[in-house]
Design a protein around this motif. Structure first.
Motif, mmCIF file in Angstrom:
data_model
loop_
_atom_site.group_PDB
_atom_site.id
_atom_site.type_symbol
_atom_site.label_atom_id
_atom_site.label_comp_id
_atom_site.label_asym_id
_atom_site.label_seq_id
_atom_site.Cartn_x
_atom_site.Cartn_y
_atom_site.Cartn_z
ATOM 1 N N MET A 29 -64.757 -29.231 -42.792
ATOM 2 C CA MET A 29 -63.906 -30.391 -43.013
ATOM 3 C C MET A 29 -62.574 -30.194 -42.293
ATOM 4 O O MET A 29 -62.008 -29.121 -42.302
ATOM 5 C CB MET A 29 -63.602 -30.551 -44.497
ATOM 6 N N THR A 30 -62.119 -31.271 -41.725
ATOM 7 C CA THR A 30 -60.817 -31.298 -41.063
ATOM 8 C C THR A 30 -59.810 -31.907 -42.025
ATOM 9 O O THR A 30 -60.143 -32.811 -42.782
ATOM 10 C CB THR A 30 -60.897 -32.145 -39.776
ATOM 11 N N LYS A 31 -58.592 -31.400 -41.985
ATOM 12 C CA LYS A 31 -57.523 -31.932 -42.838
ATOM 13 C C LYS A 31 -56.443 -32.526 -41.955
ATOM 14 O O LYS A 31 -56.173 -32.028 -40.864
ATOM 15 C CB LYS A 31 -56.923 -30.835 -43.707
ATOM 16 N N ALA A 32 -55.827 -33.597 -42.447
ATOM 17 C CA ALA A 32 -54.730 -34.230 -41.717
ATOM 18 C C ALA A 32 -53.692 -34.732 -42.704
ATOM 19 O O ALA A 32 -54.013 -35.059 -43.850
ATOM 20 C CB ALA A 32 -55.244 -35.386 -40.863
ATOM 21 N N VAL A 33 -52.461 -34.768 -42.231
ATOM 22 C CA VAL A 33 -51.365 -35.340 -43.006
ATOM 23 C C VAL A 33 -50.679 -36.369 -42.119
ATOM 24 O O VAL A 33 -50.294 -36.070 -40.987
ATOM 25 C CB VAL A 33 -50.351 -34.262 -43.448
ATOM 26 N N PHE A 34 -50.549 -37.582 -42.629
ATOM 27 C CA PHE A 34 -49.879 -38.658 -41.905
ATOM 28 C C PHE A 34 -48.586 -38.991 -42.638
ATOM 29 O O PHE A 34 -48.607 -39.278 -43.832
ATOM 30 C CB PHE A 34 -50.762 -39.905 -41.836
ATOM 31 N N GLN A 35 -47.470 -38.928 -41.930
ATOM 32 C CA GLN A 35 -46.179 -39.291 -42.508
ATOM 33 C C GLN A 35 -45.932 -40.768 -42.225
ATOM 34 O O GLN A 35 -45.910 -41.188 -41.070
ATOM 35 C CB GLN A 35 -45.052 -38.451 -41.892
ATOM 36 N N LEU A 36 -45.766 -41.538 -43.292
ATOM 37 C CA LEU A 36 -45.547 -42.977 -43.160
ATOM 38 C C LEU A 36 -44.079 -43.306 -43.365
ATOM 39 O O LEU A 36 -43.313 -42.492 -43.869
ATOM 40 C CB LEU A 36 -46.370 -43.734 -44.213
ATOM 41 N N GLU A 37 -43.717 -44.541 -43.003
ATOM 42 C CA GLU A 37 -42.405 -45.041 -43.384
ATOM 43 C C GLU A 37 -42.399 -45.084 -44.907
ATOM 44 O O GLU A 37 -43.453 -45.162 -45.534
ATOM 45 C CB GLU A 37 -42.167 -46.429 -42.795
ATOM 46 N N PRO A 38 -41.223 -45.051 -45.535
ATOM 47 C CA PRO A 38 -41.179 -45.027 -47.001
ATOM 48 C C PRO A 38 -42.006 -46.147 -47.645
ATOM 49 O O PRO A 38 -41.912 -47.300 -47.254
ATOM 50 C CB PRO A 38 -39.694 -45.202 -47.310
ATOM 51 N N LEU A 39 -42.836 -45.750 -48.608
ATOM 52 C CA LEU A 39 -43.646 -46.707 -49.360
ATOM 53 C C LEU A 39 -42.770 -47.368 -50.414
ATOM 54 O O LEU A 39 -41.910 -46.716 -51.006
ATOM 55 C CB LEU A 39 -44.829 -46.003 -50.013
ATOM 56 N N THR A 40 -42.998 -48.647 -50.644
ATOM 57 C CA THR A 40 -42.126 -49.393 -51.548
ATOM 58 C C THR A 40 -42.758 -49.754 -52.880
ATOM 59 O O THR A 40 -42.054 -50.192 -53.782
ATOM 60 C CB THR A 40 -41.642 -50.688 -50.867
ATOM 61 N N CYS A 41 -44.078 -49.585 -53.011
ATOM 62 C CA CYS A 41 -44.699 -49.961 -54.273
ATOM 63 C C CYS A 41 -45.944 -49.116 -54.535
ATOM 64 O O CYS A 41 -46.631 -48.711 -53.604
ATOM 65 C CB CYS A 41 -45.060 -51.433 -54.286
ATOM 66 N N PHE A 59 -46.660 -40.869 -53.138
ATOM 67 C CA PHE A 59 -45.654 -41.938 -53.131
ATOM 68 C C PHE A 59 -44.253 -41.390 -52.834
ATOM 69 O O PHE A 59 -43.511 -41.959 -52.038
ATOM 70 C CB PHE A 59 -45.664 -42.678 -54.465
ATOM 71 N N ASN A 60 -43.882 -40.279 -53.464
ATOM 72 C CA ASN A 60 -42.524 -39.728 -53.327
ATOM 73 C C ASN A 60 -42.176 -39.350 -51.894
ATOM 74 O O ASN A 60 -41.032 -39.506 -51.467
ATOM 75 C CB ASN A 60 -42.340 -38.493 -54.209
ATOM 76 N N THR A 61 -43.159 -38.829 -51.156
ATOM 77 C CA THR A 61 -42.908 -38.362 -49.793
ATOM 78 C C THR A 61 -43.484 -39.290 -48.725
ATOM 79 O O THR A 61 -43.286 -39.046 -47.532
ATOM 80 C CB THR A 61 -43.492 -36.951 -49.586
ATOM 81 N N SER A 62 -44.218 -40.313 -49.144
ATOM 82 C CA SER A 62 -44.870 -41.255 -48.223
ATOM 83 C C SER A 62 -45.805 -40.551 -47.245
ATOM 84 O O SER A 62 -45.857 -40.861 -46.064
ATOM 85 C CB SER A 62 -43.822 -42.077 -47.463
ATOM 86 N N LYS A 63 -46.558 -39.588 -47.766
ATOM 87 C CA LYS A 63 -47.525 -38.866 -46.948
ATOM 88 C C LYS A 63 -48.940 -39.200 -47.403
ATOM 89 O O LYS A 63 -49.192 -39.395 -48.586
ATOM 90 C CB LYS A 63 -47.324 -37.357 -47.066
ATOM 91 N N VAL A 64 -49.839 -39.263 -46.438
ATOM 92 C CA VAL A 64 -51.265 -39.443 -46.710
ATOM 93 C C VAL A 64 -51.945 -38.132 -46.334
ATOM 94 O O VAL A 64 -51.891 -37.706 -45.184
ATOM 95 C CB VAL A 64 -51.861 -40.598 -45.882
ATOM 96 N N LYS A 65 -52.567 -37.494 -47.329
ATOM 97 C CA LYS A 65 -53.321 -36.266 -47.084
ATOM 98 C C LYS A 65 -54.791 -36.628 -47.147
ATOM 99 O O LYS A 65 -55.239 -37.261 -48.098
ATOM 100 C CB LYS A 65 -52.976 -35.212 -48.136
ATOM 101 N N ILE A 66 -55.524 -36.205 -46.126
ATOM 102 C CA ILE A 66 -56.912 -36.640 -46.025
ATOM 103 C C ILE A 66 -57.796 -35.502 -45.522
ATOM 104 O O ILE A 66 -57.362 -34.685 -44.710
ATOM 105 C CB ILE A 66 -56.986 -37.878 -45.103
ATOM 106 N N GLU A 67 -59.004 -35.443 -46.055
ATOM 107 C CA GLU A 67 -60.030 -34.525 -45.572
ATOM 108 C C GLU A 67 -61.163 -35.373 -45.020
ATOM 109 O O GLU A 67 -61.591 -36.331 -45.670
ATOM 110 C CB GLU A 67 -60.549 -33.638 -46.694
ATOM 111 N N GLY A 97 -50.805 -52.174 -42.303
ATOM 112 C CA GLY A 97 -49.400 -52.558 -42.312
ATOM 113 C C GLY A 97 -48.435 -51.429 -42.614
ATOM 114 O O GLY A 97 -47.269 -51.681 -42.934
ATOM 115 N N TYR A 98 -48.894 -50.196 -42.493
ATOM 116 C CA TYR A 98 -48.043 -49.041 -42.788
ATOM 117 C C TYR A 98 -47.837 -48.219 -41.516
ATOM 118 O O TYR A 98 -48.746 -47.514 -41.083
ATOM 119 C CB TYR A 98 -48.664 -48.183 -43.890
#
Length: 73
Positions: free
Chosen positions: A1-13, A37-45, A64-65
């Protein structure tokens, strides 16, 4: 499995989390998705044979993110 972290613009809801997680978890090759939510990061495997990180990033953007950065390991 590959892991990735995507940093998004701040999430609002909190509903943003559900929207991203639900969509990505339906993507072929995605094993798990966790949105922080706190860091606006998406962690995915995911299985890179079935889906590329660029496709995952494109999916997030289509929702839209804006993705500010990504790290694949």
């Amino acid at each position: 499995m590959t892991k990735a972290v995507f940093q998004l613009e701040p999430l609002t809801c909190p509903s943003c989390i559900k929207k991203i997680e639900t969509t990505l978890n339906k993507t072929t090759g995605v094993e798990s998705t966790r949105v922080l939510f706190n860091t606006s990061k998406v962690k995915i495997e995911f299985d890179e044979v079935q889906v590329k990180a660029s496709k995952i990033e494109e999916t997030i953007k289509k929702l839209g993110y804006p993705v500010l950065s990504s790290k694949v390991s």
